[in-house]
Design a protein around this motif. Sequence first.
Motif, PDB file in Angstrom:
ATOM      1  N   UNK A 267       0.835  -1.207   0.000  1.00  0.00           N
ATOM      2  CA  UNK A 267       0.000   0.000   0.000  1.00  0.00           C
ATOM      3  C   UNK A 267       0.865   1.250   0.000  1.00  0.00           C
ATOM      4  N   UNK A 268       1.908   1.251   0.826  1.00  0.00           N
ATOM      5  CA  UNK A 268       2.787   2.417   0.902  1.00  0.00           C
ATOM      6  C   UNK A 268       3.607   2.570  -0.376  1.00  0.00           C
ATOM      7  N   UNK A 269       4.013   1.444  -0.947  1.00  0.00           N
ATOM      8  CA  UNK A 269       4.736   1.488  -2.223  1.00  0.00           C
ATOM      9  C   UNK A 269       3.857   2.110  -3.306  1.00  0.00           C
TER      10      UNK A 269
ATOM     11  N   UNK B  85       1.289   4.050  -2.850  1.00  0.00           N
ATOM     12  CA  UNK B  85       1.026   5.451  -2.502  1.00  0.00           C
ATOM     13  C   UNK B  85       2.174   6.338  -2.985  1.00  0.00           C
ATOM     14  N   UNK B  86       3.421   5.901  -2.730  1.00  0.00           N
ATOM     15  CA  UNK B  86       4.583   6.677  -3.153  1.00  0.00           C
ATOM     16  C   UNK B  86       4.638   6.801  -4.674  1.00  0.00           C
ATOM     17  N   UNK B  87       4.371   5.704  -5.368  1.00  0.00           N
ATOM     18  CA  UNK B  87       4.423   5.721  -6.832  1.00  0.00           C
ATOM     19  C   UNK B  87       3.358   6.662  -7.400  1.00  0.00           C
ATOM     20  N   UNK B  88       2.159   6.636  -6.791  1.00  0.00           N
ATOM     21  CA  UNK B  88       1.090   7.522  -7.241  1.00  0.00           C
ATOM     22  C   UNK B  88       1.438   8.985  -6.968  1.00  0.00           C
ATOM     23  N   UNK B  89       2.020   9.239  -5.807  1.00  0.00           N
ATOM     24  CA  UNK B  89       2.408  10.603  -5.433  1.00  0.00           C
ATOM     25  C   UNK B  89       3.450  11.151  -6.403  1.00  0.00           C
TER      26      UNK B  89
ATOM     27  N   UNK C 166      13.413   5.693  -5.412  1.00  0.00           N
ATOM     28  CA  UNK C 166      14.685   5.437  -4.751  1.00  0.00           C
ATOM     29  C   UNK C 166      14.701   4.112  -4.022  1.00  0.00           C
ATOM     30  N   UNK C 167      14.197   3.083  -4.687  1.00  0.00           N
ATOM     31  CA  UNK C 167      14.250   1.743  -4.096  1.00  0.00           C
ATOM     32  C   UNK C 167      14.506   0.711  -5.194  1.00  0.00           C
ATOM     33  N   UNK C 168      14.804  -0.520  -4.772  1.00  0.00           N
ATOM     34  CA  UNK C 168      15.035  -1.577  -5.750  1.00  0.00           C
ATOM     35  C   UNK C 168      13.721  -1.908  -6.452  1.00  0.00           C
TER      36      UNK C 168
ATOM     37  N   UNK D  39      14.695   4.192   0.679  1.00  0.00           N
ATOM     38  CA  UNK D  39      13.324   4.205   1.196  1.00  0.00           C
ATOM     39  C   UNK D  39      12.945   2.910   1.905  1.00  0.00           C
ATOM     40  N   UNK D  40      13.858   1.926   1.928  1.00  0.00           N
ATOM     41  CA  UNK D  40      13.655   0.760   2.782  1.00  0.00           C
ATOM     42  C   UNK D  40      12.848  -0.382   2.207  1.00  0.00           C
ATOM     43  N   UNK D  41      12.648  -0.427   0.873  1.00  0.00           N
ATOM     44  CA  UNK D  41      11.853  -1.512   0.309  1.00  0.00           C
ATOM     45  C   UNK D  41      12.579  -2.852   0.443  1.00  0.00           C
TER      46      UNK D  41
END
Length: 248
Positions: free
Chosen positions: A177-179, A181-185, A200-202, A229-231
């Motif tokens: 969900x957070x992934x 959200x970030x991509x949409x933002x 900024x993640x793999x 970003x910790x993915x």
Amino acid sequence: MGIVNSVRDLFRNISHMKEGLDNQSSLINDKLIELIEGVRNQTAVMNRHLTRQVDLLNEKLMLIEHKLSYQGINTESDLQEPSSSRKPGGFKAAEQSMPLMFAPKTFNTSHPDYNAHEARNFPDTIINADVNVNNLVYQALKKLREGDKIPHYQWDTILKEALEEIKTIPHANEIFERKAFMESYLKELEKKYGAFYQPGWVNMEDALFLYWVVRQLKPKTIVQTGVCNGLSSAFMMLALVKNGNEGR
């Protein structure tokens, strides 16, 4: 004299009345100013409250949208390049137009003339495949090989299975969900500013591979440096949980 005194008394009374009216007018003005300030303060508070409520509503709507999209998540869609890089004349095209060599021994892998073997980059190849090694990941990889290579279709199956396993871990859905959200933002930022943004993640393929590696090795301790970003961290922690929640 009586008339003069009466006139003086009359003027004195009129003066007192005028002062009283002035005082009343001043009090009324003060009350009106106080009332206006109170209304302004209330309006400012209401505006701030309404703005915050709208922001919270937008966030909730986006999370709901991402939760719905998460239900149909699959590796095929996740392994694709971002839509911005697929646009004609977009970031991918800009990368392809740059020189083949960024610096000595530093290749532009997006360049049309890039050759992995000439760059001594051998994807899917196991070097010294016949050497006996006790490493659990290496042993697992050798089971997948055909000759000295691991066919890509093998990874399609493994990563899909890893993704399905991840979905069974408590709270794993929050990561997706957070992934999303970030991509949409960032996509909204791209539209607004006409620029290229990356989280900024793999990519998902690498994140799932890291999950698979930790599931094979079952380490007690993982040391990671260079976190963004910790993915990848999140996927390795999910693997630790699945291994028995003893790792850190």
